[in-house]
Design a protein around this motif. Structure first.
Motif, PDB file in Angstrom:
ATOM      1  N   ARG C  44       0.813  -1.164  -0.049  1.00 20.50           N
ATOM      2  CA  ARG C  44       0.105  -0.156  -0.011  1.00 20.50           C
ATOM      3  C   ARG C  44       0.886   1.130   0.077  1.00 20.50           C
ATOM      4  NH1 ARG C  44      -4.408  -1.311   3.659  1.00 20.50           N
ATOM      5  NH2 ARG C  44      -5.768  -1.674   2.044  1.00 20.50           N
ATOM      6  N   SER C  46       0.152   4.228  -0.508  1.00 14.96           N
ATOM      7  CA  SER C  46      -0.526   5.399   0.004  1.00 14.96           C
ATOM      8  C   SER C  46      -0.020   5.247   1.500  1.00 14.96           C
ATOM      9  CB  SER C  46      -1.827   5.424  -0.304  1.00 14.96           C
ATOM     10  OG  SER C  46      -1.985   5.165  -1.661  1.00 14.96           O
ATOM     11  N   VAL C 186     -10.426  -8.109  -4.164  1.00 16.70           N
ATOM     12  CA  VAL C 186     -11.200  -8.566  -5.188  1.00 16.70           C
ATOM     13  C   VAL C 186     -10.313  -9.810  -6.030  1.00 16.70           C
ATOM     14  CG1 VAL C 186     -11.837  -7.947  -7.703  1.00 16.70           C
ATOM     15  CG2 VAL C 186     -12.203  -6.361  -5.802  1.00 16.70           C
ATOM     16  N   GLY C 338       1.353   9.434  -6.892  1.00 16.06           N
ATOM     17  CA  GLY C 338      -0.227   9.559  -6.885  1.00 16.06           C
ATOM     18  C   GLY C 338      -0.606  10.462  -5.595  1.00 16.06           C
TER      19      GLY C 338
HETATM   20  C1  LIG Z   1       8.965   5.122  -0.956  1.00 17.45           C
HETATM   21  C2  LIG Z   1       7.820   6.164  -1.760  1.00 17.45           C
HETATM   22  C3  LIG Z   1       7.957   7.238  -1.471  1.00 17.45           C
HETATM   23  C4  LIG Z   1       6.917   7.875  -2.374  1.00 17.45           C
HETATM   24  N1  LIG Z   1       6.993   9.219  -2.132  1.00 17.45           N
HETATM   25  C5  LIG Z   1       5.870   9.989  -2.971  1.00 17.45           C
HETATM   26  C6  LIG Z   1       5.945  11.305  -2.991  1.00 17.45           C
HETATM   27  O1  LIG Z   1       6.568  12.070  -2.241  1.00 17.45           O
HETATM   28  N2  LIG Z   1       5.002  11.983  -3.582  1.00 17.45           N
HETATM   29  C7  LIG Z   1       4.020  11.595  -4.388  1.00 17.45           C
HETATM   30  O2  LIG Z   1       3.107  11.941  -5.164  1.00 17.45           O
HETATM   31  N3  LIG Z   1       3.816   9.975  -4.375  1.00 17.45           N
HETATM   32  C8  LIG Z   1       4.821   9.432  -4.051  1.00 17.45           C
HETATM   33  N4  LIG Z   1       5.002   8.141  -3.925  1.00 17.45           N
HETATM   34  C9  LIG Z   1       4.010   7.414  -4.606  1.00 17.45           C
HETATM   35  C10 LIG Z   1       2.720   6.973  -4.348  1.00 17.45           C
HETATM   36  O3  LIG Z   1       2.698   6.456  -2.922  1.00 17.45           O
HETATM   37  C11 LIG Z   1       1.840   6.219  -5.041  1.00 17.45           C
HETATM   38  O4  LIG Z   1       1.937   6.782  -6.531  1.00 17.45           O
HETATM   39  C12 LIG Z   1       0.646   6.322  -4.669  1.00 17.45           C
HETATM   40  O5  LIG Z   1       0.273   5.936  -3.115  1.00 17.45           O
HETATM   41  C13 LIG Z   1      -0.164   5.201  -5.436  1.00 17.45           C
HETATM   42  O6  LIG Z   1      -1.375   4.932  -4.883  1.00 17.45           O
HETATM   43  P1  LIG Z   1      -2.469   3.542  -5.294  1.00 17.45           P
HETATM   44  O7  LIG Z   1      -3.758   3.790  -4.600  1.00 17.45           O
HETATM   45  O8  LIG Z   1      -2.311   3.548  -6.567  1.00 17.45           O
HETATM   46  O9  LIG Z   1      -1.367   2.423  -4.649  1.00 17.45           O
HETATM   47  P2  LIG Z   1      -1.459   1.867  -3.432  1.00 17.45           P
HETATM   48  O10 LIG Z   1      -1.668   2.928  -2.323  1.00 17.45           O
HETATM   49  O11 LIG Z   1      -0.681   0.651  -3.302  1.00 17.45           O
HETATM   50  O12 LIG Z   1      -3.226   1.467  -3.103  1.00 17.45           O
HETATM   51  C14 LIG Z   1      -3.398   0.098  -3.762  1.00 17.45           C
HETATM   52  C15 LIG Z   1      -4.802  -0.466  -2.932  1.00 17.45           C
HETATM   53  O13 LIG Z   1      -5.297  -1.287  -3.734  1.00 17.45           O
HETATM   54  C16 LIG Z   1      -5.608  -2.351  -2.664  1.00 17.45           C
HETATM   55  N5  LIG Z   1      -5.922  -3.462  -3.379  1.00 17.45           N
HETATM   56  C17 LIG Z   1      -4.832  -4.215  -4.185  1.00 17.45           C
HETATM   57  N6  LIG Z   1      -5.215  -5.182  -4.869  1.00 17.45           N
HETATM   58  C18 LIG Z   1      -6.579  -5.420  -4.693  1.00 17.45           C
HETATM   59  C19 LIG Z   1      -7.511  -6.320  -4.905  1.00 17.45           C
HETATM   60  N7  LIG Z   1      -7.279  -7.559  -5.498  1.00 17.45           N
HETATM   61  N8  LIG Z   1      -8.941  -6.078  -4.729  1.00 17.45           N
HETATM   62  C20 LIG Z   1      -9.214  -4.941  -3.861  1.00 17.45           C
HETATM   63  N9  LIG Z   1      -8.019  -4.002  -3.265  1.00 17.45           N
HETATM   64  C21 LIG Z   1      -7.001  -4.093  -3.867  1.00 17.45           C
HETATM   65  C22 LIG Z   1      -4.700  -2.438  -1.818  1.00 17.45           C
HETATM   66  O14 LIG Z   1      -4.974  -3.034  -0.653  1.00 17.45           O
HETATM   67  C23 LIG Z   1      -4.394  -0.961  -1.759  1.00 17.45           C
HETATM   68  O15 LIG Z   1      -5.186  -0.267  -0.778  1.00 17.45           O
HETATM   69  C24 LIG Z   1       6.025   7.318  -3.034  1.00 17.45           C
HETATM   70  C25 LIG Z   1       5.880   5.992  -2.932  1.00 17.45           C
HETATM   71  C26 LIG Z   1       6.989   5.299  -2.409  1.00 17.45           C
HETATM   72  C27 LIG Z   1       6.907   3.701  -2.299  1.00 17.45           C
END
Ligand SMILES: Cc1cc2nc3c(=O)[nH]c(=O)nc-3n(C[C@H](O)[C@H](O)[C@H](O)COP(=O)(O)OP(=O)(O)OC[C@H]3O[C@@H](n4cnc5c(N)ncnc54)[C@H](O)[C@@H]3O)c2cc1C
Lengths: 458, 101, 376
Positions: C44, C46, C186, C338
């Motif tokens: 995760r 986020s 899912v 994100g």
């Molecule tokens: C070390 C690090 C530093 C970062 N720094 C920054 C920053 O400074 N600024 C910035 O803008 N971005 C930053 N990011 C990037 C940012 O965190 C991500 O782009 C963003 O959080 C992505 O969000 P997301 O919702 O796509 O993914 P995630 O936060 O990974 O969320 C995915 C969600 O989907 C759910 N999920 C997965 N599979 C399933 C399924 N089959 N069924 C139901 N639910 C499911 C998971 O449980 C999770 O809640 C950083 C990332 C990292 C790792």
């Protein structure tokens, strides 16, 4: 990198005993402990306690002297004031000692880090003057310090032991407020026949209560609705008992509702745990040998589930012998059998004690306004609201609220938050319902981390 | 009220917010402060509420004090030593430009 | 346990900052939305990110991404204010600009070249990043380490408390009627009559549209809907200090950020260790050393915790937005950054998804760019 057969974390009854046996059988053993002297919590100050302290603390405490002597005389390498702050999956143990961090490769890691006292989330429990009962005992053991007019609140053998020790020290507590609910004695009785195999515990327990009552200490039973009053300092404790509200003034309120395994090491290493409904805590899943689901990580002592000092020492010895046997050293099978039998006997009293002293359900279900995370000052109501928002478990609650993000890293609130979430779901806590523990296990100066050059660093 | 059950033996002296505190062999900073009747060691970082010793075994981090210029040290895990300068903490730590707390 | 839920307009799969921002935006556009999310211990991003709302250097390899990032940064103040109003939660969003410290001439030159190349990306001379020398840096950052020789200052950069962002989005979307179902991983999602249905441990959920926003979870679910999500993991480790009452940093930098709570986040690493989030201390010590070189005043602080978290990265690091050609009404959205893009996702992308198709928008973010790259 330095390499040893066994790294033992913790120099309490389990850790010392394990180190003694393993090193006697020819294994290289390094014992790391954060404290400056051996003994762990139960035998704290054992090498320095004066005769008077020894008399007050009794023969169970005194028994630690022999173990500590054997430990000092053993070939095990002992490093006090060494804080283990990380262990890698490859069993590289990283620790801080005198302001510098070091690493050592372990063949096997033994977590003998014991127990913490169960948190007591009651209104007013963060006020100065409110400690755990264990804290009172540590003051007595290591500093010969006693509190006059303390009020002891809670349940469990330690409550009575401490009360009796205060009586013996000439400063009887102002009152003992027992929270064991009505009906517990009856519930415990069915375990009595088995407990009789370890009847000395039962007699000792009864003797303690008699001694406290004979000293004229007022004892309040089945207390509920406990509140600690005071503005900047504890001033009084009030509670309901026998259908009326009682208020006792005191600047020192000591709380206790039993002890629970310290999970920091086993959780850090992502070992599997189970919820123990009888002890109301998590414990690591262990093989017959004492190995966790993480190959090479072993647990001995209260970290396996609460068994007390004697059981911890026996477990430690047993594990020491088994590690030696596993490494191909010769170990007489009778010794293992004898220790196992002793351990079984020790264990026989536990179901009785657990049934008798099971904490009242309300201690794990604080009022909404009560703080559960002391570091970040997060209340039970906030945790419940986070669950209502949809938090699937403690780690999401932690992200929402910062509970468990303070310096104690969830040592105090972890179990509580798990239980509050579980109660909202109407199910017992599931095995992974706990904060993810990450290095450093305790705060480490940034400069120390920067100065540290583990293998693999640039 | 706190009371020592024995007298005599070697002592060391340190200061807490400028006031001298006597410790005996085996005392942690926390137990020496407790013996001196000092219960308020810091104000919490979020609400500024008073805090003192709680678990005495290094778990709860409530007895954090500044020792010899280094803040957030566990008083219960630090042996009292001659000449230490111990101070109560108000809220979170402050840092000077040079990297001194 | 099976439950046949009343149909929603849209199912959003994933409740991270991408899914939650879209769900809130869809609800704002008048849709009935259900968000299905996984459990407590999953990948995760986020929950483990650095909290930068960062414009400079983004999209140097794809100007459409640079413009989209800037668009989001421009929307952020209004977005933060709206979430704040709807939730009573201050997201601690600030836009003081951001600094990228340079420790070598090579780094400084590369930044200078990049800033120049991008100078007109959002209009003549509008890029908003400039090189500052050591003398100017000293005025902004008293106590800077001797090894820092200069920096790149981005006018449009800022930062937010990312944990408050996630919480705020969850509160705000629920206040707008979004149903958030956690512990509902899912297992599969497919076309179902005129709409789509998702199978979870908490039953079957259906809706007219579906948006995959499940971070790395998207890859597996996408093919059944004719969607393509080539994503790769990259681990980042971060250190966090105890709370510090002194404001040490007047603005966020690319590796140091002081949060509203006073803690200092120290980042971060780029490690190719698959989907593992395991801590690796040799890297943590490298991070600590680099931080002290940049800012020696941190020497007074203790590290309270560290963590590892997996970035959601496409092969070129830019967003992948895909509207299914074979299953209209199915979308997949994934990106790094994100947090930065949250405002654009909530306030613009969600509206486009609500309309049912991308039309001619977001062509640059289509995953076909990767198959092209392979073909040539
Ligand atoms: C070390 C690090 C530093 C970062 N720094 C920054 C920053 O400074 N600024 C910035 O803008 N971005 C930053 N990011 C990037 C940012 O965190 C991500 O782009 C963003 O959080 C992505 O969000 P997301 O919702 O796509 O993914 P995630 O936060 O990974 O969320 C995915 C969600 O989907 C759910 N999920 C997965 N599979 C399933 C399924 N089959 N069924 C139901 N639910 C499911 C998971 O449980 C999770 O809640 C950083 C990332 C990292 C790792």
């Amino acid at each position: 990198m330095r390499s040893v057969d066994v790294v033992v974390i913790g120099a309490g009854p389990a850790g010392m005993s394990c180190a003694v046996e393993a090193s006697a059988a020819g294994l290289s053993v390094l014992v790391l402990d954060e404290n400056p002297a051996p003994g762990g919590q139960i035998w704290r100050g054992i090498e320095t306690a004066t005769e008077r302290r020894g008399r007050i603390l009794g023969p169970d405490y005194g028994a630690g002297r022999t173990v500590a002597q054997a430990f000092r005389a053993s070939k095990a390498d002992y490093l006090p004031s060494a804080l283990v702050w990380n262990i890698s999956t490859e069993k590289v143990v990283e620790y801080s000692h005198r302001g510098a961090s070091h690493q050592v490769q372990a063949g096997a890691v033994v977590s003998a880090t014991g127990a913490f006292e169960r948190p007591n989330p009651l209104p007013g429990w963060t006020l100065p003057g409110v400690t755990t009962v264990g804290a009172l005992q540590i003051l007595l053991k290591s500093a010969g310090l006693v509190e006059e007019d303390a009020v002891l609140v809670g349940s469990g053998p330690l409550l009575w032991l401490m009360a009796a020790q205060l009586v013996d020290a000439g400063v009887p507590p102002k009152a003992v407020v027992e929270t064991t609910p009505k009906g517990r004695v009856l519930a415990a009785l069915r375990h009595l026949p088995r407990a009789l195999r370890a009847r000395d515990y039962l007699w000792k327990g009864l003797a303690l209560m008699r001694r406290v009552k004979a000293a004229g200490v007022p004892v309040h039973s089945h207390a509920t609705g406990i509140r600690i009053e005071g503005k900047d300092q504890a001033e009084a404790v009030s509670f309901a008992a026998n259908g009326r509200r009682v208020r006792i003034e005191s600047g020192h309120i000591a709380l206790h509702h039993g002890v629970v395994p310290n999970q920091q090491v086993t959780r850090l290493m992502r070992a599997e745990h189970v919820w123990d409904a009888s002890q109301m805590c998590f414990r690591p899943v262990l093989s017959d040998m004492g190995e966790t689901s993480v190959a090479g990580l072993f647990v001995a002592g209260d970290g396996t589930g609460i068994g007390g000092a004697k059981a911890a020492a026996l477990q430690g010895r047993l594990l020491g012998l088994r590690l030696a046997a596993r490494a191909g050293r010769s170990v007489a099978p009778e010794r293992i059998e004898r220790l196992s039998a002793g351990l079984a006997r020790e264990g026989s009293v536990r179901p009785f004690l657990e049934a008798l002293y099971a904490p009242p359900a309300w201690i794990n279900a604080p009022e909404d306004a009560t703080i559960v995370c002391r570091c970040e000052e997060i209340t039970a109501g906030q945790v419940r609201a986070a669950v209502d928002l949809g938090a699937p478990g403690p780690n999401q609650v932690k992200s929402y609220l910062r509970s468990g993000m303070g310096p104690c890293q969830g040592r105090v609130c972890g179990l509580l938050v798990s239980q509050i979430i579980a109660a909202k779901r109407g199910l017992p806590p599931q095995k992974d319902d706990y904060y993810r523990i990450r290095p450093p296990m305790k705060p480490l100066p940034l400069t120390e981390l920067a100065a540290y050059r583990p293998e693999g660093a640039k | 009220m706190p009371k020592r059950i024995e007298t005599g033996g070697a002592t060391v002296t340190f200061t807490f917010d400028g006031r001298p505190v006597t410790a005996i062999a085996g005392d942690s900073v926390a137990s020496a402060l407790a013996a001196a009747g000092i219960t308020r060691l810091r104000d919490s970082v979020v609400s500024g509420a008073p805090r003192g010793i709680h678990c005495m075994m290094g778990a709860c981090f409530d007895c954090l004090v500044e020792i010899d210029g280094i803040p957030n040290r566990q008083a219960c895990m630090t042996l009292a030593a001659e000449g230490m300068t111990v101070r109560a903490q108000q809220g979170a730590v402050s840092v000077s430009e040079g990297g001194r707390a | 346990m099976t439950r046949n839920e009343a149909a929603s307009d849209t199912l959003v799969i994933g409740g991270g900052v991408v899914g939650a921002a879209l769900a809130w935006g869809l609800a704002r556009a008048g849709e009935r939305v259900t968000v299905l999310d996984d459990g407590d211990i999953v990948l995760r991003a986020s929950r483990g990110n650095f909290g930068l709302v960062w414009v400079q250097s983004k999209g140097a390899n794809m100007f459409d991404y640079a413009r989209w990032t800037r668009r989001s940064a421009d929307l952020w103040p209004e977005f933060a204010a709206m979430i704040g109003e709807e939730t009573d939660l201050d997201l601690a969003y600030e836009k003081p600009g951001g600094m990228h410290f340079m420790l070598s001439e090579t780094e400084l030159e590369a930044a200078r070249a990049r800033n120049f190349a991008m100078k007109d990306v959002t209009g003549p001379d509008d890029y908003g990043a400039e090189i500052v020398d050591r003398h100017e840096l000293d005025k902004i950052f008293p106590g800077l380490g001797p090894d820092v020789i200069g920096g790149s200052y981005g006018h449009h950069d800022g930062h937010v408390n990312p944990l408050k962002l996630l919480r705020g989005l969850h509160i705000a979307m629920e206040a707008r009627g979004v149903r958030y179902v956690s512990n509902a991983r899912v297992e599969s999602v497919a076309k179902d009559g005129a709409g789509f249905a998702a199978e979870t441990a908490k039953g079957r959920f259906s809706a007219a549209k579906v948006v995959l926003a499940a971070g790395h979870g998207t890859t597996e679910l996408a093919p059944a809907l004719g969607l393509d999500m080539p994503l790769r993991p990259e681990k980042g480790q971060i250190l966090v200090t105890e709370r510090c009452a002194t404001r040490l940093l007047p603005m966020p930098t690319h590796v140091l950020r002081q949060t509203d709570e006073g803690t200092v986040l120290i980042g971060d690493s780029h490690e190719n260790t698959g989907y593992s989030t395991a801590s690796y201390t040799p890297v943590l010590t490298d991070i600590a050393r680099h931080a002290l070189r940049c800012f020696p005043a941190l020497a007074a602080l203790k590290v309270v915790r560290s963590w590892g978290c997996v970035r959601v990265l496409s092969p070129d690091g830019c967003p992948v937005y895909h509207a299914s050609e074979t299953c209209p009404g199915a979308f997949a959205i994934a990106c790094h950054s994100g947090v930065t893009l949250a405002a654009a996702h909530a306030m613009e992308l969600a509206g486009v998804i609500a309309s049912g198709s991308f039309g001619d928008r977001f062509a640059a973010f289509h995953p076909r760019r990767f198959s092209h790259a392979q073909a040539h």
